[in-house]
Structure formats: structure tokens, C-alpha cells
Design a protein around this motif. Structure first.
Motif, PDB file in Angstrom:
ATOM      1  N   ALA A   1      16.269   8.627   2.894  1.00  0.00           N
ATOM      2  CA  ALA A   1      17.341   7.381   3.183  1.00  0.00           C
ATOM      3  C   ALA A   1      16.980   6.692   4.489  1.00  0.00           C
ATOM      4  O   ALA A   1      17.270   5.278   4.307  1.00  0.00           O
ATOM      5  N   PHE A   2      16.741   7.241   5.457  1.00  0.00           N
ATOM      6  CA  PHE A   2      16.466   6.175   6.610  1.00  0.00           C
ATOM      7  C   PHE A   2      15.026   5.766   6.613  1.00  0.00           C
ATOM      8  O   PHE A   2      14.948   4.544   7.098  1.00  0.00           O
ATOM      9  N   ALA A   3      13.955   5.987   5.859  1.00  0.00           N
ATOM     10  CA  ALA A   3      12.985   5.460   5.657  1.00  0.00           C
ATOM     11  C   ALA A   3      12.987   4.366   4.701  1.00  0.00           C
ATOM     12  O   ALA A   3      12.209   3.227   5.026  1.00  0.00           O
ATOM     13  N   VAL A   4      13.840   3.986   3.593  1.00  0.00           N
ATOM     14  CA  VAL A   4      14.284   2.896   3.216  1.00  0.00           C
ATOM     15  C   VAL A   4      14.828   1.980   3.986  1.00  0.00           C
ATOM     16  O   VAL A   4      14.406   0.647   3.938  1.00  0.00           O
ATOM     17  N   LYS A   5      15.613   2.198   4.901  1.00  0.00           N
ATOM     18  CA  LYS A   5      16.418   1.395   5.811  1.00  0.00           C
ATOM     19  C   LYS A   5      15.448   0.897   6.931  1.00  0.00           C
ATOM     20  O   LYS A   5      15.761  -0.272   7.288  1.00  0.00           O
ATOM     21  N   LEU A   6      14.605   1.710   7.322  1.00  0.00           N
ATOM     22  CA  LEU A   6      13.641   1.522   8.401  1.00  0.00           C
ATOM     23  C   LEU A   6      12.922  -0.090   8.344  1.00  0.00           C
ATOM     24  O   LEU A   6      13.017  -0.720   9.464  1.00  0.00           O
ATOM     25  N   PRO A   7      12.105  -0.508   7.340  1.00  0.00           N
ATOM     26  CA  PRO A   7      11.799   0.409   6.077  1.00  0.00           C
ATOM     27  C   PRO A   7      10.412   0.701   6.238  1.00  0.00           C
ATOM     28  O   PRO A   7       9.577   0.013   6.993  1.00  0.00           O
ATOM     29  N   MET A   8      10.000   1.866   5.457  1.00  0.00           N
ATOM     30  CA  MET A   8       8.802   2.351   5.537  1.00  0.00           C
ATOM     31  C   MET A   8       7.952   1.903   4.187  1.00  0.00           C
ATOM     32  O   MET A   8       8.458   2.122   3.118  1.00  0.00           O
ATOM     33  N   VAL A   9       6.628   1.813   4.328  1.00  0.00           N
ATOM     34  CA  VAL A   9       5.798   1.541   3.189  1.00  0.00           C
ATOM     35  C   VAL A   9       5.617   2.912   2.654  1.00  0.00           C
ATOM     36  O   VAL A   9       5.392   3.951   3.272  1.00  0.00           O
ATOM     37  N   PRO A  10       5.790   3.116   1.161  1.00  0.00           N
ATOM     38  CA  PRO A  10       6.042   2.094   0.006  1.00  0.00           C
ATOM     39  C   PRO A  10       7.441   1.843  -0.349  1.00  0.00           C
ATOM     40  O   PRO A  10       7.623   1.445  -1.375  1.00  0.00           O
ATOM     41  N   LEU A  11       8.285   2.247   0.768  1.00  0.00           N
ATOM     42  CA  LEU A  11       9.895   2.029   0.244  1.00  0.00           C
ATOM     43  C   LEU A  11      10.648   0.764   0.754  1.00  0.00           C
ATOM     44  O   LEU A  11      11.727   0.692   1.159  1.00  0.00           O
ATOM     45  N   HIS A  12       9.529  -0.448   1.081  1.00  0.00           N
ATOM     46  CA  HIS A  12       9.789  -1.429   1.849  1.00  0.00           C
ATOM     47  C   HIS A  12      10.155  -2.944   0.989  1.00  0.00           C
ATOM     48  O   HIS A  12      10.671  -3.666   1.458  1.00  0.00           O
ATOM     49  N   SER A  13       9.916  -2.564  -0.486  1.00  0.00           N
ATOM     50  CA  SER A  13       9.936  -3.775  -1.302  1.00  0.00           C
ATOM     51  C   SER A  13      11.064  -4.562  -1.093  1.00  0.00           C
ATOM     52  O   SER A  13      11.105  -5.794  -1.518  1.00  0.00           O
TER      53      SER A  13
ATOM     54  N   ALA B   1       4.442  11.594   8.195  1.00  0.00           N
ATOM     55  CA  ALA B   1       5.098  10.505   8.415  1.00  0.00           C
ATOM     56  C   ALA B   1       4.576   9.669   9.292  1.00  0.00           C
ATOM     57  O   ALA B   1       4.444   8.297   9.260  1.00  0.00           O
ATOM     58  N   VAL B   2       3.627  10.104  10.439  1.00  0.00           N
ATOM     59  CA  VAL B   2       2.671   9.329  11.118  1.00  0.00           C
ATOM     60  C   VAL B   2       1.838   8.323  10.249  1.00  0.00           C
ATOM     61  O   VAL B   2       1.550   6.987  10.384  1.00  0.00           O
ATOM     62  N   THR B   3       1.314   9.190   9.141  1.00  0.00           N
ATOM     63  CA  THR B   3       0.403   8.307   8.181  1.00  0.00           C
ATOM     64  C   THR B   3       1.174   7.197   7.672  1.00  0.00           C
ATOM     65  O   THR B   3       0.744   6.126   7.598  1.00  0.00           O
ATOM     66  N   LEU B   4       2.281   7.543   7.085  1.00  0.00           N
ATOM     67  CA  LEU B   4       3.109   6.307   6.660  1.00  0.00           C
ATOM     68  C   LEU B   4       3.589   5.235   7.671  1.00  0.00           C
ATOM     69  O   LEU B   4       3.449   4.073   7.372  1.00  0.00           O
ATOM     70  N   GLY B   5       3.712   5.825   8.754  1.00  0.00           N
ATOM     71  CA  GLY B   5       4.031   4.713   9.855  1.00  0.00           C
ATOM     72  C   GLY B   5       2.951   3.754  10.038  1.00  0.00           C
ATOM     73  O   GLY B   5       2.909   2.503  10.149  1.00  0.00           O
ATOM     74  N   VAL B   6       1.593   4.396  10.227  1.00  0.00           N
ATOM     75  CA  VAL B   6       0.414   3.801  10.527  1.00  0.00           C
ATOM     76  C   VAL B   6       0.104   2.591   9.248  1.00  0.00           C
ATOM     77  O   VAL B   6      -0.216   1.502   9.333  1.00  0.00           O
ATOM     78  N   LEU B   7       0.361   3.130   8.068  1.00  0.00           N
ATOM     79  CA  LEU B   7       0.213   2.395   6.864  1.00  0.00           C
ATOM     80  C   LEU B   7       1.144   1.326   6.865  1.00  0.00           C
ATOM     81  O   LEU B   7       0.683   0.001   6.551  1.00  0.00           O
ATOM     82  N   SER B   8       2.281   1.451   7.476  1.00  0.00           N
ATOM     83  CA  SER B   8       3.395   0.267   7.440  1.00  0.00           C
ATOM     84  C   SER B   8       2.917  -0.658   8.600  1.00  0.00           C
ATOM     85  O   SER B   8       2.965  -1.947   8.174  1.00  0.00           O
TER      86      SER B   8
ATOM     87  N   ALA C   1       9.714 -11.049   8.167  1.00  0.00           N
ATOM     88  CA  ALA C   1       9.940  -9.843   7.425  1.00  0.00           C
ATOM     89  C   ALA C   1       9.164  -8.787   7.356  1.00  0.00           C
ATOM     90  O   ALA C   1       9.027  -7.817   7.545  1.00  0.00           O
ATOM     91  N   TYR C   2       7.746  -9.353   6.909  1.00  0.00           N
ATOM     92  CA  TYR C   2       6.667  -8.400   6.745  1.00  0.00           C
ATOM     93  C   TYR C   2       6.251  -7.966   8.367  1.00  0.00           C
ATOM     94  O   TYR C   2       5.914  -6.652   8.508  1.00  0.00           O
ATOM     95  N   SER C   3       6.331  -8.754   9.463  1.00  0.00           N
ATOM     96  CA  SER C   3       6.120  -8.514  10.426  1.00  0.00           C
ATOM     97  C   SER C   3       7.157  -7.225  11.033  1.00  0.00           C
ATOM     98  O   SER C   3       6.736  -6.533  11.657  1.00  0.00           O
ATOM     99  N   SER C   4       8.305  -7.335  10.556  1.00  0.00           N
ATOM    100  CA  SER C   4       9.509  -6.245  10.820  1.00  0.00           C
ATOM    101  C   SER C   4       9.049  -5.080  10.215  1.00  0.00           C
ATOM    102  O   SER C   4       9.006  -3.839  11.100  1.00  0.00           O
ATOM    103  N   ILE C   5       8.401  -5.008   9.213  1.00  0.00           N
ATOM    104  CA  ILE C   5       7.827  -3.784   8.398  1.00  0.00           C
ATOM    105  C   ILE C   5       6.685  -3.158   9.507  1.00  0.00           C
ATOM    106  O   ILE C   5       6.499  -1.782   9.755  1.00  0.00           O
ATOM    107  N   SER C   6       5.985  -3.942   9.910  1.00  0.00           N
ATOM    108  CA  SER C   6       4.886  -3.565  10.903  1.00  0.00           C
ATOM    109  C   SER C   6       5.342  -3.162  12.038  1.00  0.00           C
ATOM    110  O   SER C   6       4.734  -2.137  12.582  1.00  0.00           O
ATOM    111  N   HIS C   7       6.005  -3.887  12.675  1.00  0.00           N
ATOM    112  CA  HIS C   7       6.772  -3.439  14.151  1.00  0.00           C
ATOM    113  C   HIS C   7       7.797  -2.101  14.061  1.00  0.00           C
ATOM    114  O   HIS C   7       7.441  -1.152  14.935  1.00  0.00           O
ATOM    115  N   MET C   8       8.292  -2.102  12.995  1.00  0.00           N
ATOM    116  CA  MET C   8       8.833  -0.665  12.844  1.00  0.00           C
ATOM    117  C   MET C   8       8.239   0.529  12.558  1.00  0.00           C
ATOM    118  O   MET C   8       8.611   1.883  12.844  1.00  0.00           O
TER     119      MET C   8
END
Length: 483
Positions: free
Chosen positions: A213-225, A273-280, A299-306
Motif C-alpha cells: 500500500a505504501f509502495a504504491v503511494k511512494l511510488p515504487m517500480v513496478p507499482l508506479h505507472s 526493498a533496497v533492490t526495488l529502491g535502486v531499480l526505481s 513525474a518520472y524524476s519523482s520516482i527516482s528521488h523517492m
């Protein structure tokens, strides 16, 4: 403390009043909303001067559910950020919103009430209620006042958020029932649930329900689209709220719920989680560079920064935790600033495409200078707030995940590439459009944003002092549960 509840009731009342009065007096809604936000800012600063405070009323006594609020340094920090960016959202839409103005102010303030409720809730059922309250008015802002594909973006935003919220609701109910099994009484209190002794398998699944739930709102790849579409189609005020505040509710949930309630599962899950963070971080940076739409790039830069926040939190190190807090605040300010510039430009030339811009420095030097500062903040220029957060994140995370951290550092390089690419396409080269420079109101709020970025860049200790108790609590948990 009863005054604490007014941080939630006041925006609801002001929103309803603005909706009602706007029908008779055009433009009154702006002033009512602004007055309400200023009143809330004064109230939260007063409450902050009193120190930590709590409020608890019986609500559904049969199920032991309380209207319970908790106000500490971290909550103060997030609520002040929320109100400040809400004022920015109002400022950028002061003259741009012409359709259903009163209803717009109602939805804006209704959303603010839900967000502040999330930051204050000390009862998980109440937390879920406010989590849902955020969803409805934000969907309305996109659906009614958005751009050309607003319906698609609003529905996608709603489905992603609602589906993940249902997972969180299941986890909340299961956690409350486990409390009943162990103590004989249902409880949704965060403090009570933190004392449970959970089976490792159950803890893992409960943690995963909240994490998704929190990863979608963050958002984290692959729940970012949902994010690029929502940002692109939302009105400027909606984009400011989404990037500046709503994304931070995901990070706040990780800090307040996932890490302290499920420490063992969180530590086991940390490599994933860390791997998904680096992927994001990497994916968001590469996708940002490939965009031709100003808002979609940001918007995509926000995914990177989060992604840096996710990397920091699951590294379980003091310096990394500090980097996460600084990044949350810095990104909230800098991303909201860039979206406000995107809105200013779109309002003038009726386009977000970088190809329709170019050479605007000649006609709009103030706009160009302000945008350049915001871009420099976004790419982590020393002296500005974002630099501190990314630096501490990398320093702290390297202690636990050195390889992941080295890869994540590439995201900083790419941020410079896409940030400078954005500025070069929009403001340099041949002139493609005639554009007017910033006027008085725009100069005021962009100048305040610049001051905030420099102030927190040079005085980051203020943010760290406010969040120190929360971070120290996480560190104590880490000492107890680290293998």
C-alpha cells in the motif's frame, strides 16, 4: 488536546464555506481558503511550541476503535510541509481555475484534511479512514479540472490506490484480531500493536500488506505507472499536492508503521526493498531523460528521488534515516516548485511539450533563473536542500548495502543529465514562442520556495532535530532485532 483535532476540522469547514460563499461572491473562495490555511499554520506552530501531545476519544467502543491523534516532531514537520505546499497549490491556481471554483476549493481542503489526518492518526482504523479520505477529493481534482486525458488518469489513480488500500485494510484487521488472540481484546492502537509478539510467517505477510500500500503511494517500480499519468493530467494544484505531499504519505507510513511494527520481517525483506529502491532510482532517471512533456519528466524524476527514501529506510542506519527525512522534505519542496513552473508555462503557451518551448530566457529571464535554481536543487547542488538528503542516504546505506549504493549513485549523475536537458530544451536555443515573464504573485511564491531550499540546505539540523525522537526509536528497535 482538543486543539489538535482542529487541524482536521478547520480545512473541512473552510472548504465547505468556500464552496458555499463562492456561489454568491466570485473570488471569495480563494481568500477563505487562504485564511483557513494561514490559521492552520499558526495553530500547528502553536502546538509545536507546546511539545508532544495526544488526543483520544472513544469512537466505536464495541470494537475498541478511538479517534486518537498523536502530534510529535515528525508530525509537526509533515503537517507544516503540507500546509505550506497547500498554500502554494492555492497560489498557482488563484486565477487558473474558472470552472466550479467553490467546489475546487472544497476538494482541495478536503484532501488537505485527509493528508493531515494520516500524519496525526494514532489508531490504525482512523489511519485507514484518512488514507481513503485523501483518495476521493484528489480523484475529483484530476477528473474535473485535469487536462485532455483526465478521465483515464483519474480512474487509473483510483484503481491503483484503492486496490492497495484493500490489502492494507486486510492487514489492519488481521493485526487487530491477533491482538485479540494474545490479549483478549481488539485493538487498533499503534502503541498497543507495537507490543505484540508475532509469528515470523504472520509478521511477514502483515508487513507485506502494509508495504505494498505504501509502495504504491511512494511510488515504487513496478507499482508506479499511475504516477506519470496522474501528474501529467492533473491541474497544477493537483500536481503540487501529489508530488509534494501525497507521495510522502507512503514514506511516512513506512516510518510510522512498517518499520516499528514489523522489524524482523522488515530486516529480512530489506534486500528486496533496497533492490526495488535502486531499480526505481535508475528506471525513473532514464525515463525522465526520455520525456518530451515537462510535467511527465518531473513525474518520472519523482520516482527516482523517492527511490532514495526506500533505499535509506531499509538500510536501518542512523545516517541513512536522517537522509530519508531530509530527502522527503527537500523533494517535497523542489518537485512542487518544478510543477508550479510547468503550470506557469502551460498557462502561457498552452503546451507542456519541450519542443514548443526553447529560447524563453530572452523574454522571461526571471522565469528562467527561478527554474534553473529549482533544477539545480533537483539534481542535488550543494547548498540546496536535496544535496543533504542524497548525501546522507548514500553515506548511511553504504554501510549496509555497498553495491546497491554504488549503483544508486548513478541516479544522481542521471538527474543532472535530465535536469539540464530540461532546462536547455525549455529556455535555451532558438526562440519558439513569445512568453511573458513572471508577474508579482508568481515572483513572491517562487522566491519563498527558493528561500526554503537554501534555508534547509544550509540548516538541515532543524529537520533532524524535529524527527530525532522518531529516528532514535527506530534505532533502538534496530539494536534489539538486528541479527
Amino acid at each position: 488536546m482538543v486543539a489538535l483535532s482542529w487541524l482536521i476540522w478547520l480545512p473541512l469547514l473552510c472548504g465547505a464555506l468556500a464552496w458555499t460563499v463562492e456561489k454568491r461572491f466570485q473570488g471569495a473562495g480563494n481568500w477563505i481558503t487562504l485564511s483557513g490555511l494561514i490559521g492552520m499554520l499558526l495553530l500547528v506552530l502553536y502546538l509545536g511550541s507546546l511539545g508532544e501531545s495526544t488526543l483520544s476519544w472513544d469512537w466505536f467502543a464495541r470494537f475498541n476503535i478511538h479517534f486518537a491523534l498523536w502530534f510529535d516532531g515528525l508530525a509537526l514537520l509533515m503537517v507544516v510541509l503540507t500546509i505550506g505546499l497547500a498554500i502554494l497549490a492555492l497560489a498557482v491556481s488563484w486565477r487558473d481555475i474558472t470552472l466550479h471554483q467553490g467546489f475546487f476549493h472544497f476538494n482541495l481542503m478536503f484532501s488537505i484534511a485527509g493528508i493531515i489526518g494520516v500524519f496525526l492518526a494514532a489508531d490504525l482504523f482512523l489511519f485507514f479512514l484518512f488514507w481513503e479520505v485523501m483518495l476521493l477529493p484528489m480523484t475529483a481534482l484530476i477528473l474535473i479540472w485535469g487536462n485532455e486525458n483526465r478521465r483515464y488518469a483519474a480512474i487509473k489513480f483510483f484503481i491503483f490506490t484503492q486496490a492497495s488500500s484493500l490489502l492494507m485494510l486486510v492487514a489492519i484487521i488481521a493485526l487487530a484480531l491477533e491482538h485479540q488472540t494474545q490479549t483478549g481484546q481488539l485493538s487498533f492502537s499503534l502503541s498497543a500493536l507495537a507490543n505484540l509478539s508475532l509469528d515470523s510467517v504472520l509478521e511477514w505477510w502483515l508487513m507485506l500488506g502494509f508495504f505494498i500500500a505504501f509502495a504504491v503511494k511512494l511510488p515504487m517500480v513496478p507499482l508506479h505507472s499511475w504516477l506519470p499519468d496522474a501528474h501529467t493530467q492533473a491541474p497544477t494544484a493537483g500536481s503540487v499536492l501529489l508530488a509534494g505531499i501525497l507521495l510522502k504519505t507512503g514514506a511516512y507510513g513506512l516510518i510510522r508503521i512498517v518499520l516499528p511494527l514489523f522489524p524482523d520481517a522488515s530486516m529480512q525483506f530489506a534486500p528486496i526493498a533496497v533492490t526495488l529502491g535502486v531499480l526505481s532510482i535508475i528506471y525513473g532517471a532514464l525515463m525522465a531523460y526520455s520525456q518530451t512533456d515537462f510535467k511527465r519528466l518531473v513525474a518520472y524524476s519523482s520516482i527516482s528521488h523517492m527511490g532514495f527514501v526506500l533505499l535509506a529506510l531499509f538500510s536501518w542506519r542512523e545516517v541513512a534515516f536522517q537522509g530519508a527525512i531530509l530527502t522527503i522534505v527537500a523533494h517535497g519542496i523542489s518537485s512542487a516548485a518544478l510543477f508550479s513552473m510547468a503550470g506557469i508555462i502551460q498557462h502561457r503557451i498552452h503546451s507542456r511539450e519541450l519542443g514548443d518551448m526553447g529560447g524563453m530566457w530572452a523574454n522571461a529571464p526571471k522565469m528562467a533563473t527561478v527554474t534553473l535554481i529549482f533544477v539545480m536543487a533537483g539534481i542535488g547542488m550543494p547548498g540546496l536542500a536535496n544535496f543533504n538528503g542524497e548525501l546522507l542516504t548514500l553515506l548511511g546505506s553504504y554501510q549496509t548495502f555497498p553495491t546497491h549504493t554504488i549503483v544508486a549513485a548513478l541516479g544522481i549523475i542521471w538527474s543532472a543529465v535530465y535536469g539540464l536537458h530540461l532546462f536547455q530544451r525549455a529556455f535555451q536555443g532558438p526562440m519558439n514562442t513569445d512568453i511573458s515573464d513572471l508577474h508579482g504573485r508568481e515572483v513572491v511564491y517562487t522566491s519563498l520556495l527558493i528561500l526554503a531550499l537554501f534555508y534547509f540546505g544550509l540548516q538541515p539540523h532543524i529537520l533532524l532535530e524535529l524527527s530525532a525522537d522518531t529516528l532514535n526509536n527506530l534505532l533502538e528497535i534496530a539494536k534489539e532485532h538486528r541479527p
